[in-house]
Design a protein around this motif. Structure first.
Motif, PDB file in Angstrom:
ATOM      1  N   THR A   1     -16.252   9.957   8.552  1.00 42.71           N
ATOM      2  CA  THR A   1     -17.535  10.045   7.851  1.00 42.71           C
ATOM      3  C   THR A   1     -18.404  11.162   8.398  1.00 42.71           C
TER       4      THR A   1
ATOM      5  N   GLY B   1     -17.040  15.110   6.767  1.00 42.83           N
ATOM      6  CA  GLY B   1     -16.005  14.475   5.953  1.00 42.83           C
ATOM      7  C   GLY B   1     -15.364  15.407   4.967  1.00 42.83           C
TER       8      GLY B   1
ATOM      9  N   ASN C   1     -18.335   8.201   2.142  1.00 45.24           N
ATOM     10  CA  ASN C   1     -18.186   7.172   3.176  1.00 45.24           C
ATOM     11  C   ASN C   1     -19.514   6.924   3.883  1.00 45.24           C
ATOM     12  N   MET C   2     -20.237   8.009   4.170  1.00 45.47           N
ATOM     13  CA  MET C   2     -21.527   7.852   4.835  1.00 45.47           C
ATOM     14  C   MET C   2     -22.498   7.068   3.949  1.00 45.47           C
TER      15      MET C   2
END
Lengths: 568, 210
Positions: free
Chosen positions: A373, A376, A384-385
């Protein structure tokens, strides 16, 4: 060591600095505002869309957007698979390379179609120029574009787009033709100038100064390496990837390729700030990512470049194995920076062999992929973050006793279920995969040595299997390449992990953002959780570290930590 | 759905042409016009036109008259690049490094202390064309002895071939082994074939006339 650190701080400052205008540029392209290169690139983009018969005016909700993404990727997968399994009969094959074996082709195409670029083959012996050009290079553009498009759609949903998040094909054409292509043209020109080949002639046969015959594999390398680096792809033209002088001829190209690994993943955070009109939030997210990246870099650097020579006995003086698997023109410091950058982002190219990294250097590389993350993969790391932000909002909301809200919209059970699914997939794929490999290895007669999988004994052998599934699940593509991975077990299992780990973390967060944006936005009051504050930043950092790393503690101890403590 | 599938197929075909074919065609043309030497793989020729190697790739050297490159896990096979993949903790790596250090000492003779790491470890690509300046200086007595010339003359040649780090800090100083050996032959003439390719070096020459 101090000088080395200062130099690297400078390098990172330059990369961060250039990512800011690049992020603004990407936002301009997706907002449809004019940019400098429009006169050349806009006609090309329109041409592609016209050839494809795309109605550029049509907007889609997140479901239709995700369907177009999956459908297009399926077509690309099939086209790529057909080409590599038939490459012997296709043109541009001067070295007469044969068709690819089906399970290897399944792995290879799944790998390139998911932006992973895990390679269970060596390019110089297994792929024709036709495949390198029309499969590998092509997929390196469009899969990176797919990642960018998906995160832009997510950003639009977060920004409050009620139903329509955009047109997938228009976004993909913009990402590839107007963002990746010009950068790749510039980078490939420098690579070519520095010595990276660009030829369609077959291997050259030379007679060396001492009279040996040496066959030199070459090909259209420069163009492919540029997009390999820019699109967080990482799949090399040659088996040795960017340790090969043709892929990375000089220290200048080393620096530029490191820049290319980090630039777009970093820029996407700034793009988010512009598209969502929350600059402070982008600064906070970027700071959290940097605060995850820098400790890994410090660990990698201390392990690789700060090591003291150790005595080897035999009265030959101090002997230092620091250069094993590394190149003189790259050196230990840039190898460490590269190895941490390539794994923190989901790039996966290497400028030194990761199997020969020190135990802690290898741990830093794996930890970057476990988190998956930090900046990325092009776009996807940001996605993802975003999931971590949702979870952190939830945790913070619980702690202060309020209904958790993200940008005015309530985070409820449905969102948390989706976020949990997205977050749990990653450790599930890695740990179950590694456990299955360990089981097969230990259940094989003769303790698995008959399989010929592992190049190294002890905890490092375990790390080779762990790294492979980690890399597949993070869509990274680097490897502890001592692993004998061109077998049906590894080809099929890692291909399935790559496919799952590509599409689950794209589709589920899109559904999550779609679900959020469908809710009415409450006005912000003094009681609203300020998610662009430093306090929330610290909370987010802690949530990422605890949720993202803690699940991997046991395997880290079994592998790299045990190897380190054993005096490795 | 069928219409969507058709768009997917047409989009794939269009981008394959533009981002695969057209993109590579640009660099094929640019290479042919502006960078023919680099585009072909930085290949160098003898005066008679035969190819001798790539300036970017290591080639094997065993004779005492030449500087030696770094060890290679793929025996300097430029059609199958790769490293040893040996782990730092693997006893085999220790054994190989130590054996190389002992062989180095036997070959180069006394008069130096530390073993340069790059000369006893296999490179990542197996084709690293460079060695560190220390690794080159260490070989000067042997090379000058085998060629029967003053060590200082060979030493000066080495110093002239040291490439400084990029911008003074990036990537360490280095010496390109093939360039240095080509310069040796130019300055002092090629080695006599019976010594260079004969039994003393333990090397079988595939094309003695070349």
């Amino acid at each position: 060591m101090l000088t080395v650190s200062l130099v690297l701080v400078f390098v990172i400052a330059v990369i961060v600095g250039t990512s800011i205008p690049l992020g603004r540029h990407i936002a301009r392209v997706f907002e449809g505002r004019s940019t400098l290169l429009d006169p050349v690139l806009v006609p090309l983009e329109r041409g592609v869309l016209r050839l494809a018969g795309v109605d550029a005016g049509r907007q889609h909700d997140w479901r239709a957007y995700a369907r177009a993404l999956l459908l297009s990727n399926l077509v690309m997968w099939l086209a790529g698979w057909a080409i590599v399994t038939l490459q012997h009969h296709l043109p541009l094959n001067p070295d007469g390379i044969g068709n690819m074996e089906p399970t290897l082709a399944f792995n290879t195409i799944s790998s390139f179609a998911t932006n992973t670029n895990l390679q269970h083959y060596a390019g110089e012996t297994a792929l024709s120029y036709f495949s390198q050009i029309f499969v590998v290079t092509f997929l390196q553009f469009v899969t990176a574009g797919t990642g960018i498009a998906a995160s832009v759609a997510l950003m639009r949903a977060v920004a409050g787009a009620r139903s329509a998040v955009g047109n997938f094909y228009v976004d993909l054409a913009r990402a590839t033709v107007r963002i990746l292509l010009p950068l790749a043209l510039a980078l490939a020109t420098v690579l070519l100038w520095q010595g990276s080949p660009a030829t369609l002639d077959g291997a050259a046969t030379v007679v060396t100064l001492e009279g040996h015959t040496q066959i030199i594999a070459r090909g259209p390398v420069a163009a492919m390496v540029a997009i390999k680096q820019l699109g967080t792809n990482g799949g090399g033209f040659f088996g040795a990837n960017s340790t090969h002088p043709f892929e990375n001829p000089t220290p200048l190209t080393t620096l530029l390729e490191i820049w290319a690994i980090l630039a777009i993943p970093m820029a996407m955070v700034w793009t988010f700030g512009v598209l969502v009109k929350r600059r402070r939030l982008a600064v906070m997210v970027f700071a959290v990512m940097l605060a995850l990246f820098v400790p890994l870099l410090a660990l990698g650097l201390a392990a690789e470049a700060g090591r003291s020579p150790e005595p080897a006995g035999m009265s030959v003086g101090p002997v230092d194995a620091a250069m094993e698997g590394k190149e003189v023109r790259v050196g230990t410091a840039l190898t460490a920076l590269w190895s941490v950058s390539t794994t923190a982002t989901s790039n996966g190219s290497v400028a030194g062999m990761h199997d020969s990294l020190t135990p802690l250097g290898g741990l830093a590389a794996m930890a970057g992929m476990w988190l998956n993350t930090i900046f990325g993969g092009v776009g996807v790391g940001f996605i993802n973050m975003f999931v971590f932000i949702v979870v952190a909002v939830f945790v913070a909301g619980m702690m202060i006793g309020r209904t958790p809200e993200l940008l005015g919209r309530k985070v409820e059970a449905r969102e948390m279920k989706l976020a949990s699914l997205a977050l749990l997939w990653h450790p599930l794929a890695i740990l179950v995969g590694t456990a299955a490999a360990c089981y097969v290895w230990s259940a094989t007669t003769g303790s698995g040595s008959a399989l010929g999988w592992l190049r190294n004994p002890g905890p490092h052998g375990f790390s080779e299997m762990l790294y492979e599934f980690t890399s597949a699940a993070a869509n990274n593509g680097s490897g502890f390449e001592g692993l004998g991975d061109n077998t049906p077990f590894w080809n099929i299992s890692t291909a399935l992990v790559m496919l799952g780990s590509r599409y689950v973390p794209i589709i589920v967060p899109l559904a999550l953002a779609g679900s959020l944006s469908a809710k009415p936005a409450a006005p912000e009051t003094a009681g609203t959780l300020a998610i662009d504050s430093a306090t929330f930043g610290v909370t987010l950092w802690a949530v990422v570290v605890i949720l993202g790393l803690l699940m991997f503690m046991p395997v880290a101890v079994l592998g790299p930590v045990a190897e380190h403590l054993a005096g490795g | 759905m069928r219409n969507e599938l058709l768009i997917g197929v047409r989009f794939t075909a269009a981008t394959m042409l533009v981002l695969g074919g057209l993109y590579h065609a640009v660099f094929w043309a640019l290479g042919a016009v502006a960078f023919p030497f680099e585009a072909e793989g930085s290949l160098v020729r003898r005066p008679d036109g035969t190819l001798v190697g790539s300036l970017l790739l290591a080639q094997p050297f065993h004779a005492d008259e030449y500087f030696h490159p770094r060890p290679s896990a793929v025996r300097h096979d430029a059609a199958a690049s790769g490293g040893s993949q040996l782990a730092w903790s693997n006893p085999q790596l220790r054994a190989e490094v130590t054996a190389r250090a002992i062989a180095l000492r036997a070959r180069e003779g006394p008069g130096w202390r530390a073993v340069p790491s790059d000369l006893v470890t296999a490179s990542g690509s197996g084709l690293d064309p460079h060695i560190s300046p220390e690794a080159a200086r260490l070989q000067v007595p042997r090379v000058s002895g085998a060629r029967g010339v003053e060590p200082s003359r060979v030493g000066r040649l080495v110093e002239a071939h040291i490439e400084p780090p990029f911008l003074g800090i990036f990537g360490g100083p280095r010496v390109n082994v093939l360039e240095l050996n080509l310069a040796l032959d130019q300055a002092f003439g090629p080695p006599r074939q019976d010594t260079a390719f004969g039994l003393r070096a333990g090397v079988r020459s595939s094309q003695p006339g070349a």
